[in-house]
Design a protein around this motif. Structure first.
Motif, mmCIF file in Angstrom:
data_model
loop_
_atom_site.group_PDB
_atom_site.id
_atom_site.type_symbol
_atom_site.label_atom_id
_atom_site.label_comp_id
_atom_site.label_asym_id
_atom_site.label_seq_id
_atom_site.Cartn_x
_atom_site.Cartn_y
_atom_site.Cartn_z
ATOM 1 N N ASN A 102 0.840 -1.187 0.000
ATOM 2 C CA ASN A 102 0.000 0.000 0.000
ATOM 3 C C ASN A 102 0.882 1.245 0.000
ATOM 4 O O ASN A 102 1.660 1.451 0.939
ATOM 5 C CB ASN A 102 -0.901 -0.012 1.245
ATOM 6 C CG ASN A 102 -1.911 1.120 1.237
ATOM 7 O OD1 ASN A 102 -1.673 2.196 0.695
ATOM 8 N ND2 ASN A 102 -3.048 0.891 1.854
ATOM 9 N N PRO A 103 0.811 2.090 -1.027
ATOM 10 C CA PRO A 103 1.748 3.223 -1.129
ATOM 11 C C PRO A 103 1.563 4.271 -0.045
ATOM 12 O O PRO A 103 2.471 5.071 0.197
ATOM 13 C CB PRO A 103 1.439 3.801 -2.517
ATOM 14 C CG PRO A 103 0.040 3.378 -2.821
ATOM 15 C CD PRO A 103 -0.114 2.029 -2.181
ATOM 16 N N TYR A 104 0.414 4.289 0.611
ATOM 17 C CA TYR A 104 0.174 5.314 1.620
ATOM 18 C C TYR A 104 1.126 5.163 2.803
ATOM 19 O O TYR A 104 1.509 6.151 3.435
ATOM 20 C CB TYR A 104 -1.281 5.266 2.093
ATOM 21 C CG TYR A 104 -1.706 6.445 2.927
ATOM 22 C CD1 TYR A 104 -1.526 7.749 2.467
ATOM 23 C CD2 TYR A 104 -2.289 6.262 4.174
ATOM 24 C CE1 TYR A 104 -1.908 8.841 3.236
ATOM 25 C CE2 TYR A 104 -2.689 7.341 4.948
ATOM 26 C CZ TYR A 104 -2.490 8.631 4.480
ATOM 27 O OH TYR A 104 -2.873 9.701 5.243
ATOM 28 N N THR A 105 1.533 3.932 3.100
ATOM 29 C CA THR A 105 2.440 3.706 4.221
ATOM 30 C C THR A 105 3.772 4.413 3.999
ATOM 31 O O THR A 105 4.270 5.125 4.878
ATOM 32 C CB THR A 105 2.670 2.195 4.427
ATOM 33 O OG1 THR A 105 1.416 1.556 4.656
ATOM 34 C CG2 THR A 105 3.589 1.939 5.605
ATOM 35 N N SER A 106 4.370 4.226 2.812
ATOM 36 C CA SER A 106 5.646 4.891 2.541
ATOM 37 C C SER A 106 5.470 6.400 2.422
ATOM 38 O O SER A 106 6.365 7.173 2.776
ATOM 39 C CB SER A 106 6.283 4.325 1.266
ATOM 40 O OG SER A 106 5.430 4.479 0.159
ATOM 41 N N VAL A 153 8.460 5.024 16.108
ATOM 42 C CA VAL A 153 8.278 5.227 14.671
ATOM 43 C C VAL A 153 7.145 4.371 14.100
ATOM 44 O O VAL A 153 6.201 4.889 13.493
ATOM 45 C CB VAL A 153 9.599 4.962 13.923
ATOM 46 C CG1 VAL A 153 9.365 4.944 12.411
ATOM 47 C CG2 VAL A 153 10.618 6.043 14.280
ATOM 48 N N LEU A 154 7.223 3.054 14.250
ATOM 49 C CA LEU A 154 6.236 2.190 13.616
ATOM 50 C C LEU A 154 4.829 2.411 14.172
ATOM 51 O O LEU A 154 3.865 2.473 13.390
ATOM 52 C CB LEU A 154 6.652 0.722 13.753
ATOM 53 C CG LEU A 154 7.905 0.326 12.965
ATOM 54 C CD1 LEU A 154 8.212 -1.154 13.156
ATOM 55 C CD2 LEU A 154 7.766 0.642 11.487
ATOM 56 N N PRO A 155 4.641 2.544 15.500
ATOM 57 C CA PRO A 155 3.293 2.859 15.978
ATOM 58 C C PRO A 155 2.759 4.169 15.404
ATOM 59 O O PRO A 155 1.561 4.278 15.124
ATOM 60 C CB PRO A 155 3.474 2.933 17.501
ATOM 61 C CG PRO A 155 4.631 2.045 17.789
ATOM 62 C CD PRO A 155 5.559 2.261 16.627
ATOM 63 N N ALA A 156 3.628 5.168 15.231
ATOM 64 C CA ALA A 156 3.168 6.446 14.680
ATOM 65 C C ALA A 156 2.733 6.289 13.225
ATOM 66 O O ALA A 156 1.709 6.856 12.800
ATOM 67 C CB ALA A 156 4.277 7.488 14.792
ATOM 68 N N ARG A 175 -1.161 6.921 11.874
ATOM 69 C CA ARG A 175 -1.453 7.901 10.838
ATOM 70 C C ARG A 175 -2.058 7.254 9.600
ATOM 71 O O ARG A 175 -2.921 7.843 8.944
ATOM 72 C CB ARG A 175 -0.184 8.685 10.486
ATOM 73 C CG ARG A 175 0.271 9.581 11.622
ATOM 74 C CD ARG A 175 1.459 10.460 11.270
ATOM 75 N NE ARG A 175 1.800 11.343 12.393
ATOM 76 C CZ ARG A 175 2.711 12.308 12.335
ATOM 77 N NH1 ARG A 175 3.390 12.511 11.204
ATOM 78 N NH2 ARG A 175 2.956 13.073 13.398
ATOM 79 N N VAL A 176 -1.620 6.048 9.264
ATOM 80 C CA VAL A 176 -2.208 5.351 8.114
ATOM 81 C C VAL A 176 -3.697 5.118 8.334
ATOM 82 O O VAL A 176 -4.504 5.235 7.399
ATOM 83 C CB VAL A 176 -1.468 4.015 7.866
ATOM 84 C CG1 VAL A 176 -2.266 3.117 6.928
ATOM 85 C CG2 VAL A 176 -0.084 4.280 7.275
#
Length: 475
Positions: free
Chosen positions: A81-85, A189-192, A196-197
């Motif tokens: 899913n491009p939204y993650t990057s 980082v990963l939880p944030a 946001r996703v």
């Protein structure tokens, strides 16, 4: 029989949970347990259904064979899913092989795979022993003072130290450091990204909360640390030019490749892969170890059996060898069973890059795919007593033996060309940390906040909530 256009189902024709106008099923799921909510829908609507998160329709696939076929068709037929990057870039994080696609992914993947090849991991073994002994020393102090151990935090220090040494040639030693360590910044980082996703509104773009400002500061610390890693590696390459032909770690290999004329790689890709290895190497392995310790404490027979194996075959951590770790077959079975029941990545989000077909469903280009990875790994179709913790099912002499279909149903490291390149190191880290624990200590208790089984919490990876460990030193 060939499936023709006349027999294909359309996504709109599929069943699924009834949603709300405009918002779809957004408020019918809770981010921290979204994996459980979607798994429950898979039980209700079957292995192929649809849901809608906000304005985005999702095709949900819970059949492991259909999912594996889609994952094998990467990077050309499907992408993450491009939204993650996009969220990661917006946060100021450099992007690496995890988010790269197409030809860019192929270039970066070759470098990463070379670094994590079994031979390289084996050569790194003495350094991994040193990190394991530091964890032993930390836990020995806690046992002697009868202190509770914050299990995941300590395991994340262990995994960060392990990956930094192998991938970057850097002994950062968070296990013996104080509280202000890089691991604490990485933890945010990963939880944030996950929050946001899944956010309905991108409020952080309009005004920043204290949490957003704290995150910005952590990202700044992480980026400065990465630049320091790169600078030190460049200095080593300058002092020893032969390292360009025979790099000793991933970072040196990436810099050497990036400096080649026409490589198409630069410092942005180098920095992105430093961050990718730190994040991927920290969260997934540490959470799997925490789940394994918890599950073994709940199952005394399995705990006794793995203790006996470790104390017989690998009784002294300072003398550990690669060959000893290979002999710990029941410990490896415990790891496999843990990853089957408690996968740290229980779902995968994909996007179709062209019109295609999944099973008997027509999938238009740009369709969002939600892959449920745990549905078949806890199914009676593939496993006897599927929800029970039975490590012995993974042994070669297991009765009944696991079928090849069952082994394929559990995909803890993914499937296809984008299978996790660090899986050999991850399994070795798990074995060494667990072997050290089981031969050096007896487990007094693994406590949860409510005193019951650990609750699952989704925060990019799936982790147990608030485990504490109490140990008693063996004499």
């Amino acid at each position: 029989m060939d499936i023709t256009a006349r027999t294909l189902r359309q996504i709109d024709d599929l069943s699924g949970p009834r949603g709300w106008p405009l918002l779809g099923n957004t408020f019918q799921v809770k981010p921290s347990r979204i994996h459980l909510d979607v798994e429950q829908w898979a039980q209700q609507f079957g292995p192929v259904f649809r849901m809608r998160l906000g304005r985005t329709q999702q095709l949900v696939i819970a059949d492991h064979e259909l999912l594996a076929a889609a994952m094998r068709d990467r990077p050309d037929g499907f992408r993450r899913n491009p939204y993650t990057s996009r969220i990661g870039t917006e946060m100021g994080l450099p992007q690496g092989v995890f988010s790269a696609e197409g030809e860019e992914w192929r270039k970066q993947r070759r470098m990463v795979m070379a670094s994590f090849a079994p031979g390289h991991v084996r050569a790194y073994f003495p350094s991994l022993v040193k990190v394991t002994l530091r964890l032993q020393s930390r836990w020995r102090k806690a046992a002697r003072s009868r202190q509770d151990i914050a299990l995941q935090a300590d395991l994340m220090r262990f995994t960060v130290d392990a990956i930094a040494g192998l991938a970057f040639g850097k002994d950062i030693n968070t296990l013996e450091a104080g509280e202000d360590v890089i691991q604490q910044h990485l933890d945010k980082v990963l939880p944030a990204i996950f929050r946001r996703v899944l956010s309905v509104l991108p409020t952080w773009r309009w005004f920043k909360t204290q949490g957003d400002r704290d995150l910005d500061r952590s990202v700044a610390v992480i980026n400065a640390t990465i630049l320091d890693f790169v600078a030190q590696a460049r200095q080593r390459l300058h002092d020893e030019p032969s390292l360009r032909q025979r790099p000793r770690n991933l970072l040196e290999a990436m810099i050497a490749s990036a400096d080649e004329p026409g490589s198409g790689l630069g410092d942005a890709q180098v920095a992105g892969n430093v961050l990718t290895m730190l994040l991927a190497g920290e969260d997934t392995t540490a959470n799997t170890l925490a789940w394994m310790i918890h599950l073994l404490q709940l199952h005394p027979t399995s705990l006794q059996r793995v203790q006996d194996e470790v104390r017989r075959l690998a009784p002294e951590p300072s003398a550990y060898s690669y060959e000893q770790m290979e002999q710990l077959v029941f410990l490896e079975a415990c790891a496999n069973e843990t990853m089957r029941l408690k996968p740290v990545a229980p779902f995968i989000a994909l996007q179709a890059l062209r019109d295609t077909v999944i099973g008997d469903v027509a999938v238009p280009e740009r369709t969002q795919i939600w892959g449920v990875l745990r549905h078949d790994s806890v199914s009676e179709r593939h496993f006897v007593d599927p929800h029970a913790f039975r490590p012995e099912r993974w042994l070669e002499d297991a009765l009944p033996p696991l079928s090849s279909a069952a082994k394929r149903a559990a995909m803890p490291f993914g499937s296809g060309p984008r299978m996790c390149p660090g899986r050999y190191l991850a399994l070795l880290e798990m074995k060494m940390a667990m072997a050290m624990l089981l031969c050096s200590f007896d487990i007094d208790a693994v406590d949860t906040p409510d005193g019951g089984p650990a609750q699952e919490r989704m925060a990019f990876t799936m982790n147990p909530v608030g485990l504490t460990l109490r140990l008693r030193e063996r004499v």
